[in-house]
Enzyme design. Structure first.
Site, PDB file in Angstrom:
ATOM      1  N   GLU A 338      22.456  20.908 -12.734  1.00  0.00           N
ATOM      2  CA  GLU A 338      21.417  20.606 -11.745  1.00  0.00           C
ATOM      3  C   GLU A 338      21.977  19.757 -10.609  1.00  0.00           C
ATOM      4  OE1 GLU A 338      18.446  20.557  -9.522  1.00  0.00           O
ATOM      5  OE2 GLU A 338      18.007  21.479 -11.459  1.00  0.00           O
ATOM      6  N   ASP A 342      22.254  20.877  -6.634  1.00  0.00           N
ATOM      7  CA  ASP A 342      21.554  20.144  -5.575  1.00  0.00           C
ATOM      8  C   ASP A 342      22.502  19.648  -4.499  1.00  0.00           C
ATOM      9  OD1 ASP A 342      19.279  20.543  -7.051  1.00  0.00           O
ATOM     10  OD2 ASP A 342      19.133  18.508  -7.812  1.00  0.00           O
ATOM     11  N   SER A 604      15.211  24.845  -7.962  1.00  0.00           N
ATOM     12  CA  SER A 604      16.172  23.758  -7.784  1.00  0.00           C
ATOM     13  C   SER A 604      17.198  24.101  -6.716  1.00  0.00           C
ATOM     14  CB  SER A 604      16.907  23.459  -9.093  1.00  0.00           C
ATOM     15  OG  SER A 604      16.128  22.641  -9.932  1.00  0.00           O
TER      16      SER A 604
END
Length: 763
Positions: A338, A342, A604
């Site tokens: 994640e 990002d 995401s």
């Protein structure tokens, strides 16, 4: 030391009440001119532990139907809980009026932002009332670690036994969806004298949001067909769509930054010198990444010449409360995918921006949102603050207690008042965002509690339509360019939905309805291995009311709720054909992809990309003489959409049809928004045998006799606002002209967005 009767001495209370009024408006800040929020202390009675009141909705109601597996031992530490405070009606109204004025170009307060200290002094709880609640906490044996500058949060620590005694609730162990949790069994109670200034305690349960990304895939590039062959597959029930109906035997497509830049038209901005330079974007996380990933990504995809910077750190308050510790993971085998996603895809869109990877350890805080919440809150209350924040995590409001939800909302409101633009992923499981990587089971329509504040922008997920339409050659070259991109232009978009509820897939693959498509799939997939709820999320809030700016555009829901999403960007594709490429520690990107890479997707991805677009907008507006910060983007986005889509009432302008995403570049070249009108986020949902149906938001169309070969019989359906019928009206939810629960306002043309935003700001 525990006491049964705590008194604020009459003389002390009188002295506090008699303190001279303090003019809170700062003469040096035009934002606060004319605002007078001076008020007397609201804690005026004796704080008596024998006279208590219950604070409603301070435990998770979903646990009322779950039997605890045991009580939490009294000696168990409960660290860094937050006493969430309640501002007065006077200060609430003053803050709402200020934020509205900060977004109004005709106001003298337009883009006049405040600092954390100014926010606390004018819109927080008074010092006298804070003294009252901290004195009570100390008297109950708790350690007060610190008071946030916003004067709305008190960080404190203690034990489960102290929580039981002080707040009159038992901490228990529970099993929910096969996962162990700790939570308070009932609503909390506390002295009635403090009730007016306390909302509750965030941190009495450990239901934390999940990262909103797809199961990552490891794939090897093939130079012969310019595609990637997946080497490792996720668990079967997260695989997209019934495999007998869609097959990509030749490999899958990996998008590079160039492709996203081309599709959303950021490239012309780079040519004009707008790369995000001077703008800081923070991504908030609960685990580190390998710091070698980012420079590798920048090098491999030709982004090194734009001057972007990167740092990974733990945001601390001053004085430090100790609530943010290093979560670890700065290694190839321990990093968070994640966090990698990002950081890399904010840079993909804003290659000149400063990227802050702000991480806090979940284990260092027991509040509901753990490290992610702490990282964001500490940044917003810090001395050095970002211009933009992206948060790619979420959980439904049904899994959020009132104190935690209030803490989230006040955090984003503070960010907005300070000029910080916040983007939050709407979720990856259709009409209920709490089931990323699994299947909606036993609950109804819900919305991401982290995104339903009226002071952030919720970002949903889209898909490119070319694969299902069979016209990829129209929009993509067959050979990758030197930075591994192939996109030629904008590509028509549909709602990202990997289930058989995908109406566009049903139409293109069997020329029928989604319901029939799902029934057919059941024939080929009798054990439910390909049942999924994976899709961009959207739905109405059950907590936050609809902001005025969300009422002004064609298609706006006729409800009183804050609705999600606001906008959408690429998140994934039906059948799992299209992904973005990551460079990770375990699978670093090599020249020409001679070694395996990681492929990813999900909302995401969508949220950090929109944060990148905002950084380009910020730099462009600043260069034109405007403010470098814009606060919440949503109010302006809806004003701009009103010009293209028309208002909620009356005849729609011709530009509504002209900006339809299905037009591709023809007709949409001058549009700010690509209105995504095909598809929807109605996905599959199940009810396992023996479970009591908890929702009517699922239309059941069949039975799986041995679900995944593990769980026995299960009913399977499609998410719907009706349990008795399923069509385009009841499907939860269908895309439509204008705004929709499936895609919000749609995606954007970044170059046109900046131009329109300049005009709106009078630049």
């Amino acid at each position: 030391m525990k006491t049964e009767h705590v008194m604020i001495g009459v003389s002390i209370a009188a002295a506090l009440a008699a303190l001279p009024s303090i003019a809170l408006a700062s003469a040096s800040n035009a934002a606060l001119a004319g605002i007078d929020t001076t008020e007397a202390p609201r804690v005026t009675q004796t704080v008596d532990n024998r006279v208590v009141s219950t604070l409603g909705n301070t435990h998770l109601s979903l646990l009322d139907k779950v039997s605890p597996t045991g009580a939490v031992a009294d000696s168990t530490p409960m660290n860094h809980m937050l006493l969430v405070l309640q501002r007065s009606a006077l200060r609430t109204n003053a803050l709402e009026n200020l934020i509205a004025a900060q977004h109004d170009p005709s106001s003298s307060k337009f883009h006049q932002w405040v600092t954390p200290d100014e926010f606390g002094q004018n819109f927080g709880v008074s010092d006298a009332d804070i003294n009252a609640v901290t004195s009570w906490l100390t008297s109950q044996g708790f350690k007060v670690n610190g008071i946030y500058p916003n004067k709305m949060q008190v960080d404190f620590s203690g034990t489960a036994g102290q929580v039981r005694t002080a707040f009159h609730t038992q901490e228990n162990h529970y099993i929910v969806n096969h996962v162990s949790h700790v939570a308070n069994a009932s609503d909390i109670s506390m002295p009635t004298a403090l009730r007016d200034v306390v909302v509750g305690v965030a941190g009495l349960n450990d239901f934390r949001p999940q990262a909103q990304h797809k199961q990552p895939q490891v794939a090897q590039f093939s130079a012969s067909n310019q595609r990637f062959k997946i080497q490792q597959s996720p668990k079967s029930n997260t695989t997209a769509g019934p495999s007998p109906m869609v097959s990509f035997s030749g490999g899958v497509r990996g998008f590079a930054p160039y492709d996203m830049q081309t599709i959303y038209n950021t490239s012309p901005l780079y040519t004009s010198g707008l790369t995000g330079k001077g703008i800081t974007i923070a991504v908030v996380e609960d685990q580190d990444m390998d710091v070698s990933d980012w420079p590798n990504f920048v090098t491999q995809f030709g982004l090194g010449g734009y001057g972007g910077t990167y740092k990974q750190f733990q945001p601390l308050l001053s004085p430090d409360t100790g609530n943010c510790t290093d979560p670890g993971g700065n290694s190839p085998d321990g990093e968070s995918i994640e966090t990698v996603l990002d950081s890399e895809y904010t840079t993909a869109i804003a290659p000149g921006a400063n990227i802050w990877v702000a991480t806090c350890n979940d284990a260092g805080s027991s509040n509901f949102f753990g490290g992610v919440f702490t990282a964001a809150s500490n940044l917003i209350n810090g001395a050095s603050r970002p211009d933009v924040i992206s948060a790619s995590y979420g959980y439904g409001e049904g899994f959020t207690d009132s104190a935690s939800k209030m803490a989230i909302d006040l955090m984003w409101a503070q960010a907005d008042a300070e000029g910080i633009s916040v983007f939050v992923s709407s979720g990856d499981s259709g009409s209920n965002p709490s089931f990323n990587g699994s299947i909606i089971n036993g609950v109804g329509v819900d919305a991401n509690a982290f995104a339903t504040s009226p002071n952030d922008t919720g970002v949903g997920g889209s898909d490119t339509a070319d694969v299902l339409d069979g016209d990829s050659s129209k929009y993509f070259n067959t050979t990758l360019n030197p930075v591994y991109g192939s996109a030629k232009s904008y590509v028509p978009e549909i709602t990202w939905n990997q289930s058989c509820g995908n109406t566009r897939a049903a139409k293109d693959l069997i020329n029928s309805t989604a319901l029939q498509f799902c029934k057919n799939a059941l024939i080929y997939d009798p054990y439910g291995y390909y049942v999924t709820s994976e899709s961009g999320s959207g739905g109405p809030s059950s907590v936050d009311r609809k902001p005025s700016w969300q009422r002004i555009v064609h298609g706006a829901a006729k409800d009183q709720s804050r609705d999600l999403p606001d906008v959408s960007l690429f998140a994934g594709s039906y059948g799992g054909y299209s992904w973005v490429i990551l460079c990770t520690g375990s699978y670093p990107c090599a020249a020409n992809f001679t070694s395996p890479v990681v492929l990813e997707g999900g909302t995401s991805l969508s949220s950090p990309m929109f944060a990148g677009i905002q950084a380009l907008v910020d730099q462009g507006l600043s260069a034109a003489g405007g403010s470098v910060d814009q606060g919440n983007a949503a109010p302006t986005l809806y004003q701009l959409a009103n010009a293209e889509y028309g208002g909620a009432n009356g005849k729609a302008p011709s530009t509504l049809a002209g900006c339809d995403a299905n037009n591709g570049t023809k007709g949409t070249g001058k549009c700010v928004f690509h209105n995504i009108t095909d598809g929807g986020n109605s996905t599959q949902c199940i009810e396992l045998q023996g479970e009591v149906p908890a929702t009517t938001d699922c239309y059941y169309y069949g039975t799986i006799q041995n679900f995944e070969g593990l769980f026995g019989p299960a009913q399977v359906g499609l998410t719907s606002t009706s349990a008795t019928k399923y069509n385009s009206t009841t499907a939860a939810y269908a895309a439509q002209a204008g705004w929709s629960f499936a895609n919000g306002l749609g995606s954007v043309n970044a170059t046109n967005l900046l131009s329109a935003w300049k005009s709106f700001n009078g630049l």
